[in-house]
Scaffold this active site. Structure first.
Site: not given
Length: 519
Positions: A272, A298, A296, A115, A109
């Site tokens: 998230h 990430w 997730n 986002c 981002q």
């Protein structure tokens, strides 16, 4: 929201609408025959640039202040001071479009609150077929490079082919908005630019929900579930959605700004976006246990509670099944019990794909219908049922539910019924933000009616009949959608804004598990 796609037809009024409708019936707007946004033809423009030896510069979305925004990113604002538009060839020695396939690390981002959009782009990277519907193959900064790229984005019932030049906003030699982790890959920044073009400017992308991005990259329809009040058959709904290739996202609501991306005791991240990647019922200590597999995006932070990687619960599962469930697990992916999932997460969104996205054999298909409509002050903007004097003037759509669901979908002897989903979406509101407009508060009601076709029901009908079903709430989101199960029969759907005389254009989509007739 995006501007209505322009089809270059040189006539006005009714004849233009008729031609447009005819073109649609012949398949214009399907993914394999996308509408050329603003009439721009990617192949033709690229060829002209190559022939003349110049790089493309887009007159429809120029590298200028107005393309950035209107308020916080408006001309002369502090955030846009010192911004320079540069091509990737000026930013690094060997720019690449996509390196080794698109991955979640391509999406970092920048200085824009989008986002929600990036979470949707990241979900796309998990499904190569879907990704390449949005990001067409064969684009490069080497072979045949002409400073022009194109992307396909779904808007309000049709696919658009959107052309952009590759000038990107930079500050101090770095990209201002989306960028890849290692800096030389540009597909995600150019896709963000195409999405900004369709919505009028970059600032129009600030704030939103992941489901909006899911839908604009798939043409699907999203259902929301509050996990504090889940429907009794939610696990069945999730299994069915995964079987159909739907995109599933979930999150833990935040109660304050301090909560954003805070990590819980058992390593879940608040505020998230997670993806749901699988679900499985397994025998465990003499009972059937429902598990769900999460990811997730990430990659690093994983759940550490029951059924997490290496937890003690797995010792009670027979080795062959354990092996099967643990195979192909990626970093950041983990199992948890469905009960824990309901306790830890607060919302689930499921984006069901429309039939044309489900090419794989193993997915079953939805039947889908789409209607355009308009609320106009004094003629078709009647407001909700709280306004009985005007409610009847709203547009009305008839649906005929003919086939009941399969027996195996029945739940413990419920009455036979027809499952379907209604989704009401308001058009172009994001694009109109610069005019000070925002989302209207919208919803719909469903009435049983077995009378003559083509009749617009009057005020007396609605005073004498209660609705059979309605949207869970009137809400100021781009789309409100609700799943229903009603006996076979004929029904009238009345979409409306909450208050009368609020003007907007909309599309109403009807998704049914079995065949349903509509007018």
């Amino acid at each position: 929201m995006a501007e209505p796609p322009v089809v270059p037809v040189f006539c006005t009024g009714v004849s233009a609408q008729v031609r447009r409708q005819r073109a649609k019936e012949l398949g214009l707007g399907r993914h394999d025959n996308a509408v050329r946004y603003l009439g721009q033809d990617f192949g033709q423009l690229a060829e002209e640039c190559r022939r003349s030896g110049t790089l493309f510069r887009d007159p429809a979305f120029p590298p200028a202040a107005a393309s950035l925004g209107f308020r916080e990113l408006g001309p002369g604002s502090a955030k846009t001071r010192g911004v320079q538009w540069k091509r990737p060839t000026e930013l690094c020695p060997r720019p690449q479009f996509i390196v080794d396939g698109a991955t979640r690390t391509d999406i970092c981002q920048g200085a824009l609150g989008d986002c929600w959009l990036l979470a949707a782009i990241a979900s796309l990277t998990l499904n190569e077929t879907l990704l390449h519907r949005v990001v067409p193959h064969g684009q490069s900064f080497q072979q045949g490079y002409a400073g022009i790229f194109h992307f396909q984005i779904w808007q309000f019932g049709e696919w658009l082919d959107v052309v952009v030049d590759d000038f990107l906003p930079t500050k101090d030699g770095k990209l201002l908005f989306v960028h890849s982790a290692e800096g030389s890959e540009f597909w995600s920044a150019l896709l963000e630019k195409a999405y900004a073009k369709v919505n009028g400017c970059y600032e129009a992308l600030s704030g939103g929900s992941t489901s909006e991005g899911f839908e604009d990259f798939t043409g699907g329809v999203t259902e929301w579930f509050d996990l504090r009040r889940p429907p009794a058959d939610l696990y069945q709904i999730i299994l069915k959605a995964l079987e159909r290739g739907s995109l599933l996202g979930c999150s833990i609501d935040i109660t304050s700004a301090f909560d954003m991306e805070a990590v819980t005791f058992k390593k879940l991240v608040k505020g998230h976006a997670y993806s749901v990647t699988g679900a499985r019922q397994i025998p465990y200590r003499g009972q059937a246990l429902e598990l769900i597999r999460m990811r997730n995006p990430w990659g690093e932070v994983e759940w550490t509670g029951a059924w997490s990687d290496g937890s003690a619960e797995w010792h009670a599962v027979e080795p062959a099944l354990r092996q099967q469930l643990m195979v192909k697990m990626e970093d950041g992916e983990f199992w948890m019990s469905f009960r824990d999932f309901l306790r830890e997460f607060t919302r689930l969104e499921i984006c069901n794909l429309t039939p044309d996205a489900l090419q794989s054999r193993k997915f079953r298909k939805w039947n889908t219908r789409l209607y355009d409509g308009t609320w106009r002050r004094g003629s078709t903007a009647g407001g909700c049922r709280n306004y009985p004097a005007t409610f009847w003037i709203n547009p009305q759509f008839k649906i005929q539910l003919e086939e009941v669901d399969d027996e195996r979908d029945e739940d413990g002897g419920r009455e036979p019924g027809c499952s379907f989903l209604l989704a009401l979406m308001q058009k172009n509101r994001r694009r109109e933000r610069r005019l000070g407009k925002d989302m209207e508060t919208i919803g719909f009601a469903v009435y049983e009616y077995a009378g003559r076709s083509g009749v617009h029901l009057k005020r007396e009908f609605f005073l004498a009949n209660a609705s059979r079903a309605r949207s869970e709430q009137f809400i100021n989101l781009r789309e409100v959608s609700t799943r229903f199960r009603l006996p076979p029969g004929e029904y009238i759907v009345v979409p409306s804004t909450f208050e009368p005389n609020r003007e907007a254009d909309f599309v109403l989509r009807v998704f049914s598990e079995k065949r349903a007739g509509t007018e």
